[in-house]
Write a protein that holds these residues in place. Sequence first.
Motif, PDB file in Angstrom:
ATOM      1  N   ASN A   9       0.825  -1.204   0.000  1.00 51.52           N
ATOM      2  CA  ASN A   9       0.000   0.000   0.000  1.00 51.52           C
ATOM      3  C   ASN A   9       0.860   1.256   0.000  1.00 51.52           C
ATOM      4  O   ASN A   9       1.922   1.305   0.624  1.00 51.52           O
ATOM      5  CB  ASN A   9      -0.912   0.018   1.231  1.00 51.52           C
ATOM      6  N   ALA A  10       0.343   2.292  -0.672  1.00 56.24           N
ATOM      7  CA  ALA A  10       1.094   3.548  -0.798  1.00 56.24           C
ATOM      8  C   ALA A  10       0.986   4.413   0.449  1.00 56.24           C
ATOM      9  O   ALA A  10       1.789   5.323   0.636  1.00 56.24           O
ATOM     10  CB  ALA A  10       0.603   4.323  -2.017  1.00 56.24           C
ATOM     11  N   ALA A  13       0.674   2.686   5.201  1.00 53.94           N
ATOM     12  CA  ALA A  13       1.490   1.630   4.624  1.00 53.94           C
ATOM     13  C   ALA A  13       1.963   0.654   5.709  1.00 53.94           C
ATOM     14  O   ALA A  13       1.587   0.752   6.877  1.00 53.94           O
ATOM     15  CB  ALA A  13       2.686   2.247   3.897  1.00 53.94           C
ATOM     16  N   THR A 153       5.006   9.815  -5.032  1.00 54.10           N
ATOM     17  CA  THR A 153       4.483   8.456  -4.906  1.00 54.10           C
ATOM     18  C   THR A 153       3.701   8.012  -6.133  1.00 54.10           C
ATOM     19  O   THR A 153       3.683   6.823  -6.464  1.00 54.10           O
ATOM     20  CB  THR A 153       3.551   8.352  -3.690  1.00 54.10           C
ATOM     21  N   SER A 176       7.016  10.685   1.742  1.00 52.78           N
ATOM     22  CA  SER A 176       7.082   9.302   1.284  1.00 52.78           C
ATOM     23  C   SER A 176       8.487   8.722   1.221  1.00 52.78           C
ATOM     24  O   SER A 176       8.654   7.568   0.797  1.00 52.78           O
ATOM     25  CB  SER A 176       6.415   9.177  -0.097  1.00 52.78           C
ATOM     26  N   LYS A 197       3.810   6.653   6.018  1.00 45.06           N
ATOM     27  CA  LYS A 197       4.521   5.860   5.020  1.00 45.06           C
ATOM     28  C   LYS A 197       5.796   5.256   5.608  1.00 45.06           C
ATOM     29  O   LYS A 197       6.024   4.054   5.499  1.00 45.06           O
ATOM     30  CB  LYS A 197       4.828   6.700   3.785  1.00 45.06           C
ATOM     31  N   ASN A 299       8.677   3.860  -4.363  1.00 48.50           N
ATOM     32  CA  ASN A 299       7.466   3.573  -5.139  1.00 48.50           C
ATOM     33  C   ASN A 299       7.863   3.146  -6.544  1.00 48.50           C
ATOM     34  O   ASN A 299       8.284   3.972  -7.357  1.00 48.50           O
ATOM     35  CB  ASN A 299       6.557   4.799  -5.207  1.00 48.50           C
ATOM     36  N   THR A 301       6.854   2.161 -10.005  1.00 45.71           N
ATOM     37  CA  THR A 301       5.700   2.249 -10.895  1.00 45.71           C
ATOM     38  C   THR A 301       6.031   1.566 -12.216  1.00 45.71           C
ATOM     39  O   THR A 301       7.119   1.729 -12.761  1.00 45.71           O
ATOM     40  CB  THR A 301       5.312   3.714 -11.149  1.00 45.71           C
ATOM     41  N   HIS A 328      -2.161   4.556  -8.863  1.00 46.97           N
ATOM     42  CA  HIS A 328      -3.069   5.620  -8.438  1.00 46.97           C
ATOM     43  C   HIS A 328      -4.130   5.867  -9.506  1.00 46.97           C
ATOM     44  O   HIS A 328      -3.848   5.801 -10.713  1.00 46.97           O
ATOM     45  CB  HIS A 328      -2.282   6.908  -8.176  1.00 46.97           C
ATOM     46  N   ARG A 335       1.797  -0.235  -9.224  1.00 43.47           N
ATOM     47  CA  ARG A 335       2.739   0.410  -8.317  1.00 43.47           C
ATOM     48  C   ARG A 335       2.969  -0.500  -7.116  1.00 43.47           C
ATOM     49  O   ARG A 335       2.024  -0.981  -6.502  1.00 43.47           O
ATOM     50  CB  ARG A 335       2.193   1.756  -7.845  1.00 43.47           C
ATOM     51  N   SER A 337       4.700  -0.082  -3.539  1.00 46.29           N
ATOM     52  CA  SER A 337       5.314   0.834  -2.572  1.00 46.29           C
ATOM     53  C   SER A 337       6.109   0.004  -1.576  1.00 46.29           C
ATOM     54  O   SER A 337       5.547  -0.812  -0.845  1.00 46.29           O
ATOM     55  CB  SER A 337       4.236   1.659  -1.864  1.00 46.29           C
ATOM     56  N   TYR A 339       8.254   0.755   1.104  1.00 47.33           N
ATOM     57  CA  TYR A 339       8.790   1.603   2.160  1.00 47.33           C
ATOM     58  C   TYR A 339       9.671   0.801   3.116  1.00 47.33           C
ATOM     59  O   TYR A 339       9.766  -0.429   3.034  1.00 47.33           O
ATOM     60  CB  TYR A 339       7.648   2.280   2.919  1.00 47.33           C
TER      61      TYR A 339
END
Length: 362
Positions: A9-10, A13, A153, A176, A197, A299, A301, A328, A335, A337, A339
């Motif tokens: 999850n962006a 998170a 992000t 982020s 994040k 992130n 993408t 998004h 994407r 994410s 982190y």
Amino acid sequence: MNKRAYNFNAGPAALPLTVLERAQAEFVDFRESGMSIMEMSHRGAIYESVHNEAQERLLSLLGNPKGYKVLFVQGGASTQFAMIPMNLISEGQVGSYVMTGSWADKAFKEAKLVGGAHVAASSEDKKFVAIPELSSIKAADNAAYLHVTSNETIEGTQFAEFPDAGSIPLIADMSSDILCRPIDVNQFGMIYAGAQKNLGPSGVTVVIAKEELLAESPSNIPTIMRYSTHYKNNSLYNTPPSFSVYMVNEVLKWIEEQGGLAGIQSKNLEKAGLLYDHIDGSDGFYSGVAEKSSRSIMNVTFRMQSEELEKRFVKAAELEGFVGLKGHRSVGGLRASIYNAVPYESVKALSDFMNHFRQTQG
């Protein structure tokens, strides 16, 4: 739980499992007080010790820069978009903004409403898939500050290095990617970040700033919107999001246990490298969105050959326990994410899934 989701999850998170387990153990009875930290007064000695410890620990991880203060405020980065120009732009001045994508645009638009805003550089002509060349960034002559969004992000881009703002403060939205790598805080007048994040749960926003930017604020803006209010009251002017601050402190402890920012950076580069290598080696089945020199390590993408194939990918991934891989809604695509708290094992599982999907669907 026998199995946790593969959480990409962006934001909000992933949080470190060890932090969640520690919080669980202390949830009902914090430090033998007979109360949860959420139940006790923010004016009491127990909470204040956690509050101050979190501030000190954050500065310690950043190398204890001299003359900086940590604030814990509320309203997310979105409130900072307004507070920065309200507090720092004087009559006849503007805020200069580097336009790198969706979040930079939001900050710029708030500044236009409050005072004045100037575009110092932009990668809009590239549809924000790259960070502008540092040499192209020019603050206005009457700029009160230069603002950058260190990591976008939505587009999946990140500053590898930061511009020299000269005599004006450099301000960075690091919501982020804060604490994903070592940085020289002395480059910045102010850094701010929503916690949800890389720092903890949603509810608290961290501001790290030179004290001279915080000490005096205009008297014609609401009291709660003045940096000086929070600075002079040690972020205890109003009731803070106490549980979120407690969780930030626990996440900071966890970062220390990972070897500090150097250790975290090593892990993040390994995770990002695994995914980007897989994308680049897929013979076009997957394609990265961001230009290679601007790729984010937070992130990742990417796109596939059709939106229909992307939908099948997301559906198949969800059945295998992968969460948050849909891009998004404003740009589509995919994407991941990744982190600080996303473990290497989750990224390896995603890489393996991507390989299997390519073999069966390619």
